[in-house]
Design a protein around this motif. Sequence first.
Motif, PDB file in Angstrom:
ATOM      1  N   SER A 218       0.828  -1.208   0.000  1.00  0.00           N
ATOM      2  CA  SER A 218       0.000   0.000   0.000  1.00  0.00           C
ATOM      3  C   SER A 218       0.861   1.257   0.000  1.00  0.00           C
ATOM      4  O   SER A 218       0.578   2.225  -0.730  1.00  0.00           O
ATOM      5  N   ALA A 233      -5.470   6.573  -2.944  1.00  0.00           N
ATOM      6  CA  ALA A 233      -4.695   5.467  -2.397  1.00  0.00           C
ATOM      7  C   ALA A 233      -5.362   4.826  -1.182  1.00  0.00           C
ATOM      8  O   ALA A 233      -4.990   3.719  -0.794  1.00  0.00           O
ATOM      9  N   VAL A 236      -6.498   1.477  -1.869  1.00  0.00           N
ATOM     10  CA  VAL A 236      -5.515   0.453  -2.233  1.00  0.00           C
ATOM     11  C   VAL A 236      -5.488  -0.725  -1.258  1.00  0.00           C
ATOM     12  O   VAL A 236      -5.552  -1.887  -1.684  1.00  0.00           O
ATOM     13  N   PRO A 237      -5.403  -0.487   0.071  1.00  0.00           N
ATOM     14  CA  PRO A 237      -5.323  -1.629   0.998  1.00  0.00           C
ATOM     15  C   PRO A 237      -6.464  -2.632   0.867  1.00  0.00           C
ATOM     16  O   PRO A 237      -6.210  -3.836   0.774  1.00  0.00           O
TER      17      PRO A 237
END
Length: 412
Positions: A218, A233, A236-237
């Motif tokens: 990440s 972002a 993202v995880p």
Amino acid sequence: MSPLTPNIMNARVAIASFAAASAGLSIALISLSKLFLMIAVVVVWLWSTQKFAENVSLKNLWTPRLILVILAVFAGSLLWTTAPQDQAMEAIGKYGKFLVIPALLLLIRCRQEALLVLAIFLGFQVISLLSSWLLFFHLPVVWASGKHAKELFAVFATYLDQSIMSAVVAALFWHLKSLAPNRTLFYLAIAMSLLALGSVFVVFVGRTGQLVGLAMISLAVFWALPRRFRLAAVAVPPLIALLAYGVGAIPQRFLTAESEASAFLEKPAAVTSTGVRLYFWKSSIEAMAQNPLTGSGAGSWTTEYNRVERSKNHNFEALKAASNPHQEFFLWGVQLGVVGILLLLAFLGAVMKDFLKMDTAIARAGQSVLAALVVSCLFNSSLYDAHIGSFFCISLGVLLAFGNHGGTTPKQ
């Protein structure tokens, strides 16, 4: 210049290199390297205090100062600790590994030395990584000394520790690849990063290591995105987690954790990996409530846990040996209260502040190690632990030394 100075310099770098190589190896080698580090610092300091002070620039770093404060507070807590003297001293000794960081900063004097130590550190991590893959494919690894090396593929440490270390190593190779002097080593660094990440999700079954691996990916994606897209972002995880969920034994491991947590809610004394952690955390909060400001002193977690549990059940079977709650923040909270938690957060902040002043590659590598440490500490007492705690301290020490001494030349 004294004729013995070059010999002292060579020994200084050799001892720092030995410490870097020992990260992730056997406890005996790690302990020996730390002993040599402390002796080397004292000897070099006594040999030439003036030149030593001239060659070392630590005045702009916050990390060494916080470490000295932390150790002083732990030592001062001996005045009020509820722990037996041997357990209190053992706890202080375990946190003595923090001294590895300033020791490496003091012994490593220039970019060339820091690069050598960093290369040795990464080289030995490659040996451990490749050895784990060999074990995974049931090939003989004669130097593997891990208790369950053949079954869980951890060469020297536990599978939990080595999965976390592999995730960190993946991040280091990825962010430091720009330091490679040629394209061959550049692509080799990328290959090692992918191989290390693969070991986290395929070779090992440690859930904390897999969470650390997700955090490393990440962060790498976050930094790779243009600034205007970095807000995205945050997605993202979970996306990476969904992708990783179909890999190897990951689904079963996290489903097991979910079922163990459910069992804990129904029966808090349920003896499972997750259940034991949750029970320890619950008891830690109760112990912290009794001494919220300054805690119960160094090494007091076991004593306080037994006291809390005995107050609820006189037939409780007390823990006899020194133990921990498998969560670093709660461990510091029980020992040093709110002051302890603030000190731990201050240490993390100091390391972050120091890395932010360094070049991009080393700053991102260091911040990745720091993020890995935070994630690991949420589910384990990682700094208290002899193996993974030493790995983190050595990693941070080597990276801080490289960033701090980059571009300087040692005085003769």
